[in-house]
Design an enzyme around this catalytic site. Sequence first.
Site, PDB file in Angstrom:
ATOM      1  N   CYS A  34     -19.422  84.676  -6.484  1.00 21.66           N
ATOM      2  CA  CYS A  34     -19.370  84.735  -4.966  1.00 21.66           C
ATOM      3  C   CYS A  34     -18.120  85.574  -4.691  1.00 21.66           C
ATOM      4  O   CYS A  34     -18.041  86.044  -3.304  1.00 21.66           O
ATOM      5  CB  CYS A  34     -19.432  83.519  -4.303  1.00 21.66           C
ATOM      6  SG  CYS A  34     -18.193  82.299  -4.721  1.00 21.66           S
ATOM      7  N   ASP A  36     -15.368  84.527  -4.121  1.00 24.97           N
ATOM      8  CA  ASP A  36     -14.405  83.758  -3.575  1.00 24.97           C
ATOM      9  C   ASP A  36     -12.984  83.589  -4.427  1.00 24.97           C
ATOM     10  O   ASP A  36     -12.997  83.478  -5.578  1.00 24.97           O
ATOM     11  CB  ASP A  36     -14.921  82.594  -3.086  1.00 24.97           C
ATOM     12  CG  ASP A  36     -15.991  82.852  -1.873  1.00 24.97           C
ATOM     13  OD1 ASP A  36     -16.173  84.014  -1.475  1.00 24.97           O
ATOM     14  OD2 ASP A  36     -16.609  81.768  -1.546  1.00 24.97           O
ATOM     15  N   CYS A  59     -15.439  80.320   1.043  1.00 24.94           N
ATOM     16  CA  CYS A  59     -16.606  79.699   2.099  1.00 24.94           C
ATOM     17  C   CYS A  59     -16.227  78.325   2.485  1.00 24.94           C
ATOM     18  O   CYS A  59     -15.215  77.721   2.038  1.00 24.94           O
ATOM     19  CB  CYS A  59     -18.012  79.679   1.266  1.00 24.94           C
ATOM     20  SG  CYS A  59     -18.021  78.225   0.191  1.00 24.94           S
ATOM     21  N   CYS A 103     -18.314  75.798  -5.796  1.00 27.33           N
ATOM     22  CA  CYS A 103     -17.148  75.890  -4.889  1.00 27.33           C
ATOM     23  C   CYS A 103     -16.284  74.701  -5.201  1.00 27.33           C
ATOM     24  O   CYS A 103     -15.081  74.846  -5.105  1.00 27.33           O
ATOM     25  CB  CYS A 103     -17.685  75.809  -3.416  1.00 27.33           C
ATOM     26  SG  CYS A 103     -19.133  76.608  -3.039  1.00 27.33           S
TER      27      CYS A 103
HETATM   28 FE1  FES Z   1     -17.912  80.997  -3.640  1.00 29.68          FE
HETATM   29 FE2  FES Z   1     -18.178  78.717  -2.130  1.00 29.68          FE
HETATM   30  S1  FES Z   1     -19.505  80.415  -2.204  1.00 29.68           S
HETATM   31  S2  FES Z   1     -16.399  79.290  -3.594  1.00 29.68           S
END
Ligand code: FES
Length: 140
Positions: A34, A36, A59, A103
Site C-alpha cells: 500500500c 504506507d 491509512c 495495517c
Molecule cells: Fe496500508 Fe493500512 S492500507 S497500512
Amino acid sequence: MLYSETVLDHFANPRNVGEIEDADGIGEVGNAKCGDIMKMYIKVEEDVIVDVKFKTFGCGAAVATSSIATEMIKGKTIEEALKLTNKAVVEALEGLPPAKIHCSVLAEQAMKSAVADYYKRQGIDPTPIVGEIKECESCH
Ligand code: FES
C-alpha cells in the site's frame, strides 16, 4: 458497521502521536503493497519503555493500530513489548476488516524496528532478540 467503536475512537483521537527528539530507538517500516510508512520512537529507562510516540503516513487503520499499540507497550519492559503481536492489537481494537489486517502488522513491525534500533545503538545485535524485520526499503 465496518469498524468498531474502538477503531473509530483511536482513529479520531490517536494517542501518542508525534516524535521523541532524544529517542533511544527509532523504527521505520513500510508496506510495499500500500506504500504506507510508519515511524515509531521509544524512550527506554532500565529496560522499561517509559515513552513511545508514532507518526504514520498511512491509512486510518494504521493510525488506530499504532495508537492502541503505543498504549499497550507504554510502561512495559522491552521483553513484554516484544510479545505484543498484531493479533493482540487487532483484538484490543475489537477486530479489523480482513483487508486491513496488514495495517496492524505495520504497527507491530514499527515497534520491533524501534526496539532493534535501541539494541543496535548499544552495539547489541538485535536479530536474535527481535527477529527479522522488514524495514522500509525506501528509507534504508
Ligand atoms: Fe496500508 Fe493500512 S492500507 S497500512
